[in-house]
Write an enzyme that holds these catalytic residues in place. Structure first.
Site, PDB file in Angstrom:
ATOM      1  N   ARG A  11      34.113   4.297  34.920  1.00 14.36           N
ATOM      2  CA  ARG A  11      35.687   3.948  35.338  1.00 14.36           C
ATOM      3  C   ARG A  11      35.965   5.118  36.151  1.00 14.36           C
ATOM      4  O   ARG A  11      37.004   5.022  37.004  1.00 14.36           O
ATOM      5  CB  ARG A  11      36.485   3.787  33.884  1.00 14.36           C
ATOM      6  CG  ARG A  11      36.110   2.631  33.110  1.00 14.36           C
ATOM      7  CD  ARG A  11      35.964   1.418  33.920  1.00 14.36           C
ATOM      8  NE  ARG A  11      36.096   0.283  32.878  1.00 14.36           N
ATOM      9  CZ  ARG A  11      34.679  -0.227  32.264  1.00 14.36           C
ATOM     10  NH1 ARG A  11      33.579   0.397  32.563  1.00 14.36           N
ATOM     11  NH2 ARG A  11      34.613  -1.144  31.450  1.00 14.36           N
ATOM     12  N   ARG A  70      50.227  19.765  17.434  1.00 11.67           N
ATOM     13  CA  ARG A  70      50.093  19.414  18.692  1.00 11.67           C
ATOM     14  C   ARG A  70      48.706  19.888  19.350  1.00 11.67           C
ATOM     15  O   ARG A  70      48.226  19.517  20.630  1.00 11.67           O
ATOM     16  CB  ARG A  70      50.972  20.380  19.559  1.00 11.67           C
ATOM     17  CG  ARG A  70      50.755  21.919  18.955  1.00 11.67           C
ATOM     18  CD  ARG A  70      52.026  22.899  19.546  1.00 11.67           C
ATOM     19  NE  ARG A  70      51.565  24.162  19.333  1.00 11.67           N
ATOM     20  CZ  ARG A  70      51.836  24.773  17.996  1.00 11.67           C
ATOM     21  NH1 ARG A  70      51.994  23.986  16.922  1.00 11.67           N
ATOM     22  NH2 ARG A  70      51.483  26.117  17.830  1.00 11.67           N
ATOM     23  N   ASP A 129      48.869  31.751  25.803  1.00  7.98           N
ATOM     24  CA  ASP A 129      50.537  31.553  25.254  1.00  7.98           C
ATOM     25  C   ASP A 129      51.137  32.999  25.653  1.00  7.98           C
ATOM     26  O   ASP A 129      52.028  33.122  25.103  1.00  7.98           O
ATOM     27  CB  ASP A 129      50.427  31.241  23.863  1.00  7.98           C
ATOM     28  CG  ASP A 129      49.744  32.595  23.127  1.00  7.98           C
ATOM     29  OD1 ASP A 129      49.171  33.392  23.642  1.00  7.98           O
ATOM     30  OD2 ASP A 129      49.833  32.402  21.776  1.00  7.98           O
ATOM     31  N   CYS A 170      49.033  33.632  44.573  1.00  7.74           N
ATOM     32  CA  CYS A 170      48.543  34.133  43.338  1.00  7.74           C
ATOM     33  C   CYS A 170      49.542  33.978  42.317  1.00  7.74           C
ATOM     34  O   CYS A 170      50.891  33.891  42.674  1.00  7.74           O
ATOM     35  CB  CYS A 170      47.543  35.282  43.321  1.00  7.74           C
ATOM     36  SG  CYS A 170      48.429  36.582  43.287  1.00  7.74           S
ATOM     37  N   CYS A 173      52.176  36.768  43.270  1.00  8.06           N
ATOM     38  CA  CYS A 173      52.936  36.346  44.312  1.00  8.06           C
ATOM     39  C   CYS A 173      54.211  35.423  43.685  1.00  8.06           C
ATOM     40  O   CYS A 173      55.398  35.614  44.082  1.00  8.06           O
ATOM     41  CB  CYS A 173      52.104  35.429  45.273  1.00  8.06           C
ATOM     42  SG  CYS A 173      51.029  36.073  46.183  1.00  8.06           S
ATOM     43  N   CYS A 199      56.836  29.622  22.136  1.00  7.59           N
ATOM     44  CA  CYS A 199      56.427  28.539  20.852  1.00  7.59           C
ATOM     45  C   CYS A 199      57.019  29.008  19.589  1.00  7.59           C
ATOM     46  O   CYS A 199      57.049  28.142  18.880  1.00  7.59           O
ATOM     47  CB  CYS A 199      54.930  28.121  21.076  1.00  7.59           C
ATOM     48  SG  CYS A 199      54.777  27.697  22.717  1.00  7.59           S
ATOM     49  N   CYS A 262      46.774  39.875  45.455  1.00 10.29           N
ATOM     50  CA  CYS A 262      45.943  39.000  46.307  1.00 10.29           C
ATOM     51  C   CYS A 262      45.802  39.660  47.952  1.00 10.29           C
ATOM     52  O   CYS A 262      45.161  39.306  48.730  1.00 10.29           O
ATOM     53  CB  CYS A 262      46.106  37.634  46.270  1.00 10.29           C
ATOM     54  SG  CYS A 262      47.676  37.178  46.916  1.00 10.29           S
TER      55      CYS A 262
HETATM   56 ZN   LIG Z   1      49.343  37.249  45.416  1.00 14.42          ZN
END
Ligand SMILES: [Zn+2]
Length: 356
Positions: A11, A70, A129, A170, A173, A199, A262
Site C-alpha cells: 500500500r 498516551r 520532553d 535550525c 535560529c 506535560c 548553524c
Molecule cells: Zn541556526
C-alpha cells in the site's frame, strides 16, 4: 524487491510519493530516536511498520502506569515490571516488524555520549520532553550534518519542524525571537510562550501527541525517500496543531544570519558547558547523573533490604522506597529520586543509600 517485502509494503509502494524506489530507500535507512514517550512511541510504531531498515531508540526512563494513557507501545505488564522504555519498546517493535533492526538503548543522552549515539544515522528524531536535550540534539546534528526533526506536545497542542543543517533554519535560529516569521502568540514554541507548561504541570492528551508524531513521521518518510540531489525541495516550516480548538498553523522560519549554532558553529550544549549533573525530571523528581559507575543491582538490592522498603530490581534497574521518597537507580549509576524537587535532598539520599 523480495516478493514478501513487496506484499508487506504494497500500500505504501502504490502511493506515488514513495513507490518501489522510495521503499528501497526506506529499507536502507538508519534512524535514531531520542525519547520514547508520547511522541516517540507513536513515531517508532509508524516508522517500524513503514519498514525503515534500522531504528535506534534512546530513552532514560522506565514505564509507569501514568504513561499508559498516551504511550502507545506499552502495556500494564511493562508498568508492573518497571521495564525501561527503550527495552519495552524494542520488544514490542520486534513483534510488530521482525525485519527491522531495532536497538533499544537505556541511557540519558548527554554531551559525553551524544556524538557516539547519533553519528552514522541518516536522520535524528526528537521524542524528548525538554529543551536542554533538544539544544544538544541541535548542536550535534549541525556538527555532524545530519537532518533532524524537532517536535513537542503539551496539553492539546504540539509543534514540529524539520531541520537540515546548512540548508534550513535550525532550532537556535527558531528560538531567537526576531527570526520567527510570524509573531502571533499561537506560533510560539512551548518554551518561549509557556515557560511553565510541561506535560507534568498541564498534562497532555494522546491525540495531540499522536497528530504531531504523525506529522513528524510523514516528514521523516519524505526526507528518507528523497534522492540526495533533490533534498532542497522540503521547505522549512514550523507546523503547529491544537486538537482541542482545531487550530492549525504553518509558518516559514528564516535562518538567523548570526546563529550561534548553524552559522558560527559554537556548540555550547555539546561541549557540556550547559549541562548540570543534577536535573529536574518532571514534577516532583530529580535526576542524578553519575559518570562511569557500575552498580551490581542484585548485590545493592540485598544490602538495601535492611534499610529501605519495597526493594525491587530487574535486569535494568533497582527501585526502593525511603518514605516519602522513591529512588530508582540504573546499572550505570544514574538515579531518579521521586518525592522532591530539591537537588540537595536528592544528592544526600543518593550518597546515603548508594554511596558516591
Ligand atoms: Zn541556526
Amino acid at each position: 524487491m523480495d516478493p514478501q517485502l513487496d506484499q508487506r509494503y504494497s500500500r505504501q509502494i502504490l502511493f506515488a510519493g514513495i513507490g518501489e524506489a522510495g521503499q528501497r530507500r526506506l529499507l536502507a535507512s538508519r534512524i535514531v530516536m531520542v525519547g520514547c514517550g508520547a511522541l516517540g512511541t507513536v513515531l517508532a510504531n509508524l516508522l517500524v511498520r513503514a519498514g525503515v531498515g534500522s531504528v535506534r531508540i534512546i530513552d532514560r526512563d522506565f514505564v509507569e502506569p501514568s504513561n499508559l494513557q498516551r504511550q502507545t507501545l506499552f502495556d500494564e505488564s511493562d508498568a508492573r515490571d518497571s521495564l525501561p522504555k527503550a527495552i519495552a519498546a524494542e520488544r514490542r517493535l520486534r513483534a510488530i516488524n521482525s525485519s527491522v533492526a531495532i536497538e533499544g538503548v537505556v541511557a540519558d543522552l548527554g554531551p559525553r555520549n551524544a556524538e557516539e549515539l547519533l553519528s552514522g544515522r541518516d536522520l535524528i528524531l526528537d521524542g524528548t520532553d525538554n529543551f536542554e536535550t533538544r539544544h544538544l540534539l541541535n548542536d550535534t546534528a549541525v556538527k555532524l550534518c545530519i537532518p533532524w526533526i524537532y517536535a513537542a506536545a503539551v496539553g492539546s497542542y504540539g509543534v514540529t519542524m524539520t531541520i537540515r543543517p546548512g540548508v534550513t533554519a535550525c532550532l537556535a535560529c527558531l528560538l531567537k525571537p526576531e527570526s520567527r516569521a510570524d509573531s502571533a502568540e499561537s506560533f510560539v514554541t512551548p518554551q518561549a510562550g509557556q515557560a511553565e507548561d510541561t506535560c507534568d504541570t498541564v498534562g497532555v492528551i494522546a491525540p495531540a501527541a499522536g497528530v504531531i508524531a504523525s506529522i513528524e513521521a510523514a516528514e521523516a518518510m519524505k526526507l528518507l525517500v528523497e534522492e540526495k540531489d533533490r533534498t532542497q525541495s522540503i521547505e522549512t516550516r514550523l507546523v503547529s496543531f491544537d486538537v482541542w480548538n482545531g487550530q492549525y498553523h504553518s509558518v516559514r522560519v528564516a535562518r538567523d544570519p548570526e546563529c550561534r549554532v548553524c552559522v558560527h558553529r559554537k556548540f555550547r550544549y555539546l561541549e557540556g558547558k550547559a549541562q548540570p549533573h543534577v536535573t529536574m525530571c518532571g514534577r516532583d523528581s530529580v535526576q542524578i547523573h553519575e559518570r562511569h559507575r557500575h552498580l551490581d543491582l542484585a548485590l545493592t538490592a540485598q544490602r538495601l533490604a535492611a534499610v529501605a522498603s519495597d526493594v525491587r530490581h530487574n535486569d535494568f534497574l533497582l527501585r526502593f522506597r525511603v518514605d516519602p521518597h522513591e529512588i530508582t537507580v540504573f546499572a550505570d549509576g544514574r538515579a531518579i529520586v521521586k518525592g522532591t524537587r530539591d537537588a540537595a535532598i536528592a544528592r544526600s539520599l543518593y550518597a546515603r543509600y548508594l554511596g558516591s
